[in-house]
Design a protein around this motif. Structure first.
Motif, PDB file in Angstrom:
ATOM      1  N   HIS A   2       0.847  -1.198   0.000  1.00  0.00           N
ATOM      2  CA  HIS A   2       0.000   0.000   0.000  1.00  0.00           C
ATOM      3  C   HIS A   2       0.882   1.247   0.000  1.00  0.00           C
ATOM      4  O   HIS A   2       1.767   1.394   0.845  1.00  0.00           O
ATOM      5  CB  HIS A   2      -0.926  -0.010   1.213  1.00  0.00           C
ATOM      6  CG  HIS A   2      -1.995  -1.047   1.118  1.00  0.00           C
ATOM      7  ND1 HIS A   2      -3.248  -0.773   0.617  1.00  0.00           N
ATOM      8  CD2 HIS A   2      -1.994  -2.369   1.430  1.00  0.00           C
ATOM      9  CE1 HIS A   2      -3.980  -1.877   0.637  1.00  0.00           C
ATOM     10  NE2 HIS A   2      -3.240  -2.850   1.122  1.00  0.00           N
ATOM     11  N   ILE A   3       0.630   2.130  -0.947  1.00  0.00           N
ATOM     12  CA  ILE A   3       1.412   3.347  -1.132  1.00  0.00           C
ATOM     13  C   ILE A   3       0.457   4.537  -1.092  1.00  0.00           C
ATOM     14  O   ILE A   3      -0.647   4.461  -1.646  1.00  0.00           O
ATOM     15  CB  ILE A   3       2.167   3.292  -2.476  1.00  0.00           C
ATOM     16  CG1 ILE A   3       3.211   2.169  -2.440  1.00  0.00           C
ATOM     17  CG2 ILE A   3       2.839   4.627  -2.793  1.00  0.00           C
ATOM     18  CD1 ILE A   3       3.966   1.975  -3.727  1.00  0.00           C
ATOM     19  N   SER A   5      -1.790   7.536  -1.896  1.00  0.00           N
ATOM     20  CA  SER A   5      -2.361   7.874  -3.196  1.00  0.00           C
ATOM     21  C   SER A   5      -1.709   9.121  -3.798  1.00  0.00           C
ATOM     22  O   SER A   5      -1.742   9.311  -5.013  1.00  0.00           O
ATOM     23  CB  SER A   5      -3.875   8.088  -3.072  1.00  0.00           C
ATOM     24  OG  SER A   5      -4.172   9.123  -2.154  1.00  0.00           O
ATOM     25  N   SER A   6      -1.094   9.959  -2.965  1.00  0.00           N
ATOM     26  CA  SER A   6      -0.405  11.153  -3.471  1.00  0.00           C
ATOM     27  C   SER A   6       0.693  10.792  -4.458  1.00  0.00           C
ATOM     28  O   SER A   6       1.052  11.592  -5.325  1.00  0.00           O
ATOM     29  CB  SER A   6       0.212  11.946  -2.316  1.00  0.00           C
ATOM     30  OG  SER A   6      -0.777  12.486  -1.479  1.00  0.00           O
ATOM     31  N   PHE A   7       1.256   9.603  -4.336  1.00  0.00           N
ATOM     32  CA  PHE A   7       2.396   9.201  -5.159  1.00  0.00           C
ATOM     33  C   PHE A   7       1.977   8.508  -6.453  1.00  0.00           C
ATOM     34  O   PHE A   7       2.834   8.168  -7.261  1.00  0.00           O
ATOM     35  CB  PHE A   7       3.323   8.268  -4.388  1.00  0.00           C
ATOM     36  CG  PHE A   7       3.823   8.805  -3.081  1.00  0.00           C
ATOM     37  CD1 PHE A   7       3.792  10.161  -2.801  1.00  0.00           C
ATOM     38  CD2 PHE A   7       4.321   7.949  -2.121  1.00  0.00           C
ATOM     39  CE1 PHE A   7       4.256  10.660  -1.594  1.00  0.00           C
ATOM     40  CE2 PHE A   7       4.782   8.432  -0.906  1.00  0.00           C
ATOM     41  CZ  PHE A   7       4.746   9.784  -0.641  1.00  0.00           C
ATOM     42  N   TYR A   8       0.697   8.287  -6.622  1.00  0.00           N
ATOM     43  CA  TYR A   8       0.238   7.512  -7.783  1.00  0.00           C
ATOM     44  C   TYR A   8      -0.372   8.430  -8.835  1.00  0.00           C
ATOM     45  O   TYR A   8      -1.201   9.291  -8.527  1.00  0.00           O
ATOM     46  CB  TYR A   8      -0.802   6.479  -7.352  1.00  0.00           C
ATOM     47  CG  TYR A   8      -1.278   5.602  -8.491  1.00  0.00           C
ATOM     48  CD1 TYR A   8      -0.413   4.695  -9.101  1.00  0.00           C
ATOM     49  CD2 TYR A   8      -2.580   5.696  -8.962  1.00  0.00           C
ATOM     50  CE1 TYR A   8      -0.841   3.894 -10.142  1.00  0.00           C
ATOM     51  CE2 TYR A   8      -3.016   4.890 -10.008  1.00  0.00           C
ATOM     52  CZ  TYR A   8      -2.140   3.993 -10.595  1.00  0.00           C
ATOM     53  OH  TYR A   8      -2.566   3.203 -11.642  1.00  0.00           O
ATOM     54  N   GLY A   9       0.040   8.241 -10.068  1.00  0.00           N
ATOM     55  CA  GLY A   9      -0.528   9.014 -11.167  1.00  0.00           C
ATOM     56  C   GLY A   9       0.544   9.413 -12.155  1.00  0.00           C
ATOM     57  O   GLY A   9       1.608   8.792 -12.249  1.00  0.00           O
ATOM     58  N   PHE A  65       3.558   4.581  -9.819  1.00  0.00           N
ATOM     59  CA  PHE A  65       3.845   4.888  -8.419  1.00  0.00           C
ATOM     60  C   PHE A  65       5.224   5.560  -8.354  1.00  0.00           C
ATOM     61  O   PHE A  65       6.240   4.905  -8.524  1.00  0.00           O
ATOM     62  CB  PHE A  65       3.851   3.597  -7.585  1.00  0.00           C
ATOM     63  CG  PHE A  65       2.537   2.883  -7.546  1.00  0.00           C
ATOM     64  CD1 PHE A  65       1.606   3.154  -6.550  1.00  0.00           C
ATOM     65  CD2 PHE A  65       2.222   1.929  -8.501  1.00  0.00           C
ATOM     66  CE1 PHE A  65       0.389   2.488  -6.508  1.00  0.00           C
ATOM     67  CE2 PHE A  65       1.007   1.255  -8.468  1.00  0.00           C
ATOM     68  CZ  PHE A  65       0.090   1.537  -7.471  1.00  0.00           C
ATOM     69  N   HIS A  66       5.236   6.860  -8.120  1.00  0.00           N
ATOM     70  CA  HIS A  66       6.495   7.620  -8.102  1.00  0.00           C
ATOM     71  C   HIS A  66       7.074   7.567  -6.684  1.00  0.00           C
ATOM     72  O   HIS A  66       6.975   8.518  -5.909  1.00  0.00           O
ATOM     73  CB  HIS A  66       6.242   9.042  -8.576  1.00  0.00           C
ATOM     74  CG  HIS A  66       5.766   9.106  -9.995  1.00  0.00           C
ATOM     75  ND1 HIS A  66       6.623   9.179 -11.065  1.00  0.00           N
ATOM     76  CD2 HIS A  66       4.500   9.045 -10.517  1.00  0.00           C
ATOM     77  CE1 HIS A  66       5.927   9.182 -12.195  1.00  0.00           C
ATOM     78  NE2 HIS A  66       4.630   9.106 -11.891  1.00  0.00           N
ATOM     79  N   CYS A  67       7.713   6.433  -6.398  1.00  0.00           N
ATOM     80  CA  CYS A  67       8.120   6.116  -5.027  1.00  0.00           C
ATOM     81  C   CYS A  67       9.266   6.985  -4.519  1.00  0.00           C
ATOM     82  O   CYS A  67       9.428   7.163  -3.314  1.00  0.00           O
ATOM     83  CB  CYS A  67       8.524   4.650  -4.948  1.00  0.00           C
ATOM     84  SG  CYS A  67       7.232   3.502  -5.479  1.00  0.00           S
ATOM     85  N   TYR A  68      10.070   7.515  -5.408  1.00  0.00           N
ATOM     86  CA  TYR A  68      11.270   8.260  -5.040  1.00  0.00           C
ATOM     87  C   TYR A  68      11.009   9.738  -4.760  1.00  0.00           C
ATOM     88  O   TYR A  68      11.817  10.410  -4.105  1.00  0.00           O
ATOM     89  CB  TYR A  68      12.283   8.195  -6.198  1.00  0.00           C
ATOM     90  CG  TYR A  68      11.854   9.036  -7.382  1.00  0.00           C
ATOM     91  CD1 TYR A  68      12.308  10.350  -7.541  1.00  0.00           C
ATOM     92  CD2 TYR A  68      10.920   8.557  -8.310  1.00  0.00           C
ATOM     93  CE1 TYR A  68      11.870  11.134  -8.604  1.00  0.00           C
ATOM     94  CE2 TYR A  68      10.493   9.336  -9.367  1.00  0.00           C
ATOM     95  CZ  TYR A  68      10.965  10.608  -9.509  1.00  0.00           C
ATOM     96  OH  TYR A  68      10.519  11.399 -10.549  1.00  0.00           O
ATOM     97  N   LEU A  69       9.896  10.255  -5.234  1.00  0.00           N
ATOM     98  CA  LEU A  69       9.774  11.702  -5.421  1.00  0.00           C
ATOM     99  C   LEU A  69       9.707  12.484  -4.117  1.00  0.00           C
ATOM    100  O   LEU A  69      10.309  13.562  -3.999  1.00  0.00           O
ATOM    101  CB  LEU A  69       8.553  12.000  -6.293  1.00  0.00           C
ATOM    102  CG  LEU A  69       8.409  13.421  -6.836  1.00  0.00           C
ATOM    103  CD1 LEU A  69       9.694  13.902  -7.496  1.00  0.00           C
ATOM    104  CD2 LEU A  69       7.250  13.488  -7.819  1.00  0.00           C
TER     105      LEU A  69
END
Length: 201
Positions: A2-3, A5-9, A65-69
């Motif tokens: 689960h990540i 939602s701010s990081f998804y898109g 999923f921009h996991c690094y940002l």
């Protein structure tokens, strides 16, 4: 996994969300408070790669999923003077408690969190490795879904990452770090760094 939602898109949408989160952190909110009640997105039910480096024009047309940002933006804010060292240290310690945040620190663009080695080797390296081991099974279950900015994906170990950066600075050989993980997994490689003897090599 689960990540938030701010990081998804799309990157163009995720970047301003992360900047708003950093603004909240700069106002003195903890990492958990800044994320707040943000809904999470289950990687098992949503398409997209787990992106560890960017921005990349190769990934601009589909949600990922921009996991690094977030962790990249946090360090940028520190360099700009918007977050002080104590705030960043608190964020680092909080990050070790959750899968998504540890993954953000694993992204190679987070190497700045562990550089220079002479400053952080004694305080950040072992806690980071411990957190990686804690969540490694979850990360591995994602399979070949990770991207370092390419539109082709791979497994996490095979991509540039801060785990290998840390292990290299702890004395693990390039040959070991370039090889696939042994039968003992990440734990076997970490044992080498901590002075253990992994016989699978």
């Amino acid at each position: 996994m689960h990540i938030p939602s701010s990081f998804y898109g799309l990157y163009r949408d995720v970047k301003p969300r992360c900047r708003r989160l950093v603004t909240n952190l700069a106002r003195g909110e903890s990492l958990n408070d800044a994320i707040g009640t943000d809904d999470t997105v289950d990687t098992a039910t949503q398409p997209g790669m787990l992106v560890l480096e960017g921005p990349s024009p190769l990934l601009g047309g589909e949600p990922h999923f921009h996991c690094y940002l977030l962790h990249f933006q946090i360090k940028k804010a520190q360099f700009e003077g918007r977050l002080n060292a104590d705030m960043v240290e608190e964020i680092f310690n909080a990050s070790l408690q959750t899968e998504w945040a540890v993954l953000g620190l694993i992204a190679y663009q987070s190497a700045m969190w562990f550089d220079p080695p002479e400053k952080w080797r004694s305080t950040r390296y072992q806690p980071m490795l411990k957190a990686c081991l804690q969540f490694w099974d979850t990360f591995e279950r994602e399979g070949e879904r990770y991207s370092a900015g390419s539109n082709t994906s791979n497994n996490l170990w095979n991509l540039p990452n801060t785990i290998r950066y840390i292990l290299a600075n702890m004395g693990v050989s390039k040959a070991v770090l370039k090889a696939p993980l042994p039968a003992t997994g990440l734990a076997g490689v970490v044992a080498l760094a901590l002075g253990g003897d992994d016989q699978s090599y």
